[in-house]
Design a protein around this motif. Sequence first.
Motif, short mmCIF file in Angstrom:
data_model
loop_
_atom_site.label_atom_id
_atom_site.label_comp_id
_atom_site.label_asym_id
_atom_site.label_seq_id
_atom_site.Cartn_x
_atom_site.Cartn_y
_atom_site.Cartn_z
N LYS A 81 0.83 -1.21 0.00
CA LYS A 81 0.00 0.00 0.00
C LYS A 81 0.87 1.25 0.00
CE LYS A 81 -3.73 0.49 -0.06
NZ LYS A 81 -4.63 0.59 -1.24
N MET A 82 2.01 1.19 0.63
CA MET A 82 2.92 2.33 0.61
C MET A 82 3.50 2.53 -0.79
SD MET A 82 6.04 3.29 3.13
CE MET A 82 7.19 4.61 2.73
N LEU A 83 3.80 1.43 -1.49
CA LEU A 83 4.27 1.54 -2.87
C LEU A 83 3.20 2.20 -3.74
CD1 LEU A 83 6.03 -1.92 -3.45
CD2 LEU A 83 7.11 0.29 -3.03
N GLU A 84 1.95 1.83 -3.50
CA GLU A 84 0.85 2.44 -4.25
C GLU A 84 0.77 3.94 -3.96
OE1 GLU A 84 -3.95 1.72 -5.09
OE2 GLU A 84 -2.85 0.43 -3.69
N TYR A 85 0.96 4.31 -2.71
CA TYR A 85 0.97 5.73 -2.36
C TYR A 85 2.14 6.46 -3.04
CZ TYR A 85 2.00 9.99 0.18
OH TYR A 85 2.30 11.29 0.48
N LEU A 86 3.31 5.83 -3.07
CA LEU A 86 4.46 6.45 -3.72
C LEU A 86 4.23 6.62 -5.21
CD1 LEU A 86 7.40 4.62 -1.87
CD2 LEU A 86 6.57 6.96 -1.51
N TYR A 87 3.50 5.69 -5.81
CA TYR A 87 3.14 5.84 -7.22
C TYR A 87 2.23 7.06 -7.40
CZ TYR A 87 1.07 4.81 -11.80
OH TYR A 87 0.63 4.89 -13.09
N LEU A 88 1.29 7.25 -6.47
CA LEU A 88 0.42 8.43 -6.53
C LEU A 88 1.24 9.71 -6.43
CD1 LEU A 88 -2.41 9.74 -6.51
CD2 LEU A 88 -2.42 9.45 -4.02
N GLU A 89 2.23 9.71 -5.56
CA GLU A 89 3.11 10.87 -5.43
C GLU A 89 3.85 11.13 -6.74
OE1 GLU A 89 4.72 14.12 -3.46
OE2 GLU A 89 3.20 12.73 -2.68
N ALA A 90 4.29 10.05 -7.40
CA ALA A 90 4.97 10.19 -8.68
C ALA A 90 4.02 10.73 -9.75
CB ALA A 90 5.55 8.85 -9.12
N LEU A 91 2.78 10.24 -9.76
CA LEU A 91 1.78 10.74 -10.72
C LEU A 91 1.56 12.24 -10.54
CD1 LEU A 91 -0.94 7.93 -10.60
CD2 LEU A 91 0.57 8.44 -12.52
N THR A 92 1.49 12.67 -9.29
CA THR A 92 1.27 14.08 -8.99
C THR A 92 2.42 14.94 -9.50
OG1 THR A 92 0.02 13.47 -7.01
CG2 THR A 92 0.80 15.74 -7.15
#
Length: 357
Positions: A81-92
């Motif tokens: 789930k943290m990896l998924e959050y980091l992907y969201l940060e990258a998308l932003t």
Amino acid sequence: MSAVSVDETISSLHNQCGSQNFHYSYDLRGYEDMNEKASRPKDITRQVNDRLFPMIPDKDKEDIIWVHATLQGYPSTGKTKMLEYLYLEALTRYGEENINLIWTNDPSIAFSRINSRPVQLMMIDDAARCANSLNMLNREDIDVATMFQQLRHQYEKVSGNKYGVIICIFSWQRRTELRKTYRQGYIQFFKSAGAEKDERDWLIYNFGEAWYNRLRIITDKIQCGDSRYKSLSIGYLPTLGKDLGGVGFYHSKLVHVPQWPDKMLVKEDLETDDAPDELPSSEDPSAPSAEELKAHATWYAETDELSRYAQFYQLYYLEKVPKSVIANRFGVKIRTVELGIKNYREALLYELYSNNQ
């Protein structure tokens, strides 16, 4: 259970770890903790994110930035789930169109799926399964580890770009299980305290006893079923270390990202998926005729989309590149390559038919 704010969580952890109400065992409590000032624990979330997701260099800078991060924690501590959050940060920060996300458990899969997008985001989850330290003398593992050290050159070779960002994040459970080459990230996240003496000693040496005890509390809260603490980790920047402010809280979020893959790439599935992906044969009745290939050589595609499909066609039929490789190079699905070739052939044959009338 009522929601607890980030500030309250930090304050609660500090109170438990920094006050006399929390009793250290004698082998953990030392001079550093006994004299620690009652100040707010450091939050390094923004500092870590700026290092983990650097700006894409300008094309004329000829600079390929390589970022190596690690994420360590017991099962069910929220690593994926943290990896998924980091992907969201990258998308932003970068935008979806600029990111080639590769979520896999095998470093060799990640390194072989580089494409031309300016940001290569490689997330190797459960990494110790395919990069275990016990296999450090395996010839294939050595070759993959060597490739890891040369990723900047590999990206330049595959993409043709001399600028970009390569981010590699390795996630696994226990520190010594992962090959040393991969676990020496210069951005490190910890979601659980060590269960064995060598792990505890390493964490205390690098974090200090106060931060190690905060990590123990995070671990305990998660193990007791409080999922809110899955969004809290200890961040560690080895170049700064504990003496220069390189240890602190890292805050993520338990998010759902629509673009996040449904399934992680694993070798067993890829071997099945790639089996039908054969190169075109001259004996195939659906293969382009000599007349069609001649038209392709002289016809100008009028739109950017059709021009891209023309590249798919050129690579597949003339340069004999498998569809999976084309898909990887352009950052699209194999089905997109197949439809692109089909649409281009239809447009090409229509043009050929019109000219012959």
